[in-house]
Write a protein that holds these residues in place. Structure first.
Motif, PDB file in Angstrom:
ATOM      1  N   GLU A   1     -11.905   7.006  -7.670  1.00  0.00           N
ATOM      2  CA  GLU A   1     -10.806   7.710  -8.345  1.00  0.00           C
ATOM      3  C   GLU A   1     -11.105   9.200  -8.462  1.00  0.00           C
TER       4      GLU A   1
ATOM      5  N   ALA B   1      -3.425  -1.971 -11.175  1.00  0.00           N
ATOM      6  CA  ALA B   1      -2.751  -0.691 -10.932  1.00  0.00           C
ATOM      7  C   ALA B   1      -3.723   0.299 -10.301  1.00  0.00           C
ATOM      8  N   ARG B   2      -4.948   0.298 -10.765  1.00  0.00           N
ATOM      9  CA  ARG B   2      -5.965   1.186 -10.200  1.00  0.00           C
ATOM     10  C   ARG B   2      -6.300   0.771  -8.760  1.00  0.00           C
TER      11      ARG B   2
ATOM     12  N   ARG C   1      -7.209  10.613 -12.531  1.00  0.00           N
ATOM     13  CA  ARG C   1      -6.405   9.403 -12.728  1.00  0.00           C
ATOM     14  C   ARG C   1      -7.322   8.201 -12.858  1.00  0.00           C
TER      15      ARG C   1
ATOM     16  N   THR D   1      -3.470   2.890  -1.778  1.00  0.00           N
ATOM     17  CA  THR D   1      -2.416   3.817  -1.362  1.00  0.00           C
ATOM     18  C   THR D   1      -2.983   5.178  -0.978  1.00  0.00           C
ATOM     19  N   ALA D   2      -4.071   5.580  -1.616  1.00  0.00           N
ATOM     20  CA  ALA D   2      -4.681   6.878  -1.321  1.00  0.00           C
ATOM     21  C   ALA D   2      -5.563   6.836  -0.078  1.00  0.00           C
TER      22      ALA D   2
ATOM     23  N   LYS E   1      -4.288  -0.736  -6.590  1.00  0.00           N
ATOM     24  CA  LYS E   1      -3.186  -0.332  -5.708  1.00  0.00           C
ATOM     25  C   LYS E   1      -3.219   1.167  -5.455  1.00  0.00           C
ATOM     26  N   ARG E   2      -3.517   1.951  -6.489  1.00  0.00           N
ATOM     27  CA  ARG E   2      -3.564   3.404  -6.336  1.00  0.00           C
ATOM     28  C   ARG E   2      -4.638   3.804  -5.329  1.00  0.00           C
TER      29      ARG E   2
ATOM     30  N   GLU F   1       0.813  -1.212   0.000  1.00  0.00           N
ATOM     31  CA  GLU F   1       0.000   0.000   0.000  1.00  0.00           C
ATOM     32  C   GLU F   1       0.852   1.271   0.000  1.00  0.00           C
TER      33      GLU F   1
ATOM     34  N   TRP G   1     -10.347  10.448  -4.792  1.00  0.00           N
ATOM     35  CA  TRP G   1      -9.021  10.315  -4.209  1.00  0.00           C
ATOM     36  C   TRP G   1      -7.886  10.683  -5.163  1.00  0.00           C
ATOM     37  N   THR G   2      -8.061  10.462  -6.451  1.00  0.00           N
ATOM     38  CA  THR G   2      -7.008  10.783  -7.434  1.00  0.00           C
ATOM     39  C   THR G   2      -7.655  11.437  -8.644  1.00  0.00           C
TER      40      THR G   2
END
Length: 403
Positions: A259, A273-274, A266, A280-281, A276-277, A116, A262-263
């Motif tokens: 998304e 990959a999405r 993105r 992590t956020a 994990k992102r 993470e 938080w991003t």
């Protein structure tokens, strides 16, 4: 939801290989695998390729597929075959499952990685392990347990990056990567083994056991019902389209709003990959900040949705359109695990470990290709090993029988 994400401060757990503890675990490992995962025999093919790299003194990385939770333990049979212990990167949550695992895994050569966030200690340990060359380093390129032995999901580029970094650190000699494919064969009475699981799921749906249908049709019906239930939960009604289209629609429905929050902007990358992102956020404030109970509960709901996306990602839409005993078994195990967080073992299963050719790794990345050439070469060999091992259905006299 399995406890694959923890809202606790992370501490790196280094390897502390112990010949005594490793030897003791090896004595009980066959019986444990038989009981926990239904493994009846393990066979190693082309181990001499790995032995040649060891004899040459190379720094070695072993990159494998990851279709079952027992894969790291199965690879210890290859380690015994070549008479060299392996070091293995494992997600931190695996070490936190129990005090026994936290004690034993490092002494078996395992060390943690924090998925993470950026884990520099784990990265340095992995690179140093390969550069030193004493222990081959095992890493699973798919990054998740797929429950899918006949397909490979997207590979991470981390193994190639770490191998090149190790090549830069190594004072003399080569760094090589050996792709290794683990293939599992179910060699028992499939219908007798999985019918109790099928019936238990049907009863959970308040259905009468669907004995009037062929087994394959019952499995497809369960899969359709599970997807219908999730679509009712998130869309209020079942959605149109084929299985693959519906999975993609549900994944985007779950991820896109998160998304956006938080991003912002993105939405790129493959599904994992999405995932994990998002983790992590979402997670850092849960570890480091004092959140209200309402906010913490909201974030856990979002992490549960992220976990669901990971589950959906591992459902190939047409996996049992061309059924084999193993594909049917994996599908039932996936249903069982998704409903109960654990899949019941089915006996007997034979594991076949096939070692691929050594891929020499240089210190510089060839940037003229869209895909990392080392990652592409690993995947090409793994696809070839996947196809070639389909024929390994007869028990070899070199197999290790587990009593």
């Amino acid at each position: 939801m399995q406890a694959v994400v923890l809202d606790k401060p992370y501490t790196f757990i280094p390897p502390r290989h112990s010949p005594f503890w490793h030897g003791l675990v090896r004595l009980i490992l066959p019986r444990f695998l038989r009981k926990s995962d239904g493994i009846a025999a393990v066979e190693c093919i082309a181990a001499e390729k790995l032995r040649a790299s060891l004899d040459a003194g190379h720094g070695i990385m072993i990159v494998g597929n990851h279709c079952r939770p027992c894969d790291p333990m199965i690879l210890d049979f290859l380690a015994a075959k070549v008479n060299r212990p392996f070091h293995v990167i494992a997600s931190w949550h695996v070490f936190m499952t129990s005090k026994i695992q936290r004690f034993l895994l490092p002494r078996m050569g395992g060390f943690s990685v924090y998925r993470e966030g950026m884990d520099r200690e784990s990265l340095k340990c992995a690179i140093k392990t390969v550069a030193d060359g004493e222990f081959p380093l095992v890493i699973f390129a798919e990054g998740i347990i797929t429950r899918c032995n006949d397909r490979l999901v997207n590979f991470m580029e981390g193994p190639a990056f770490m191998a090149r970094a190790a090549a830069k650190q190594r004072k003399e000699g080569k760094v090589v990567i050996h792709p290794v494919f683990i293939r599992y064969f179910f060699e028992g009475d499939l219908e007798k083994s999985i019918t109790p699981v099928v019936e238990s799921i049907e009863r959970r749906f308040s259905w009468q056991p669907q004995v009037q249908l062929p087994l394959g049709e019952r499995i497809r019906k369960i899969g359709g019902a599970l997807l219908d239930l999730k679509e009712i939960e998130y869309f209020q009604s079942p959605q149109p389209g084929n299985f693959r289209e519906r999975l993609a629609r549900l994944i985007d429905h779950l991820l896109t709003p998160m998304e956006d929050r938080w991003t912002p902007g993105r939405h790129d990358g493959d599904t994992m990959a999405r995932v994990k992102r998002m983790r992590t956020a979402i997670l850092p404030d849960m570890v480091n900040s004092q959140l209200t109970e309402e906010d913490r509960a909201s974030r856990w709901r979002q992490l549960a949705d992220v976990y669901l996306v990971q589950q959906l990602h591992c459902y190939p839409g047409d996996y049992i359109e061309h059924p084999t005993p193993e594909r049917i078994l994996e599908t039932i195990e996936r249903y069982d695990e998704d409903l109960n967080d654990v899949a019941r073992p089915h006996f007997p299963i034979r594991a076949v470990i096939t070692v691929g050719d050594a891929i020499e790794v240089g210190t510089a990345k060839d940037r003229s290709h869209e895909t990392d050439p080392i990652t592409a070469e690993i995947r090409m060999q793994m696809e070839e090993l996947l196809e070639s091992t389909k024929a390994s259905r007869k028990i070899s006299p070199t197999g290790t029988e587990i009593q």
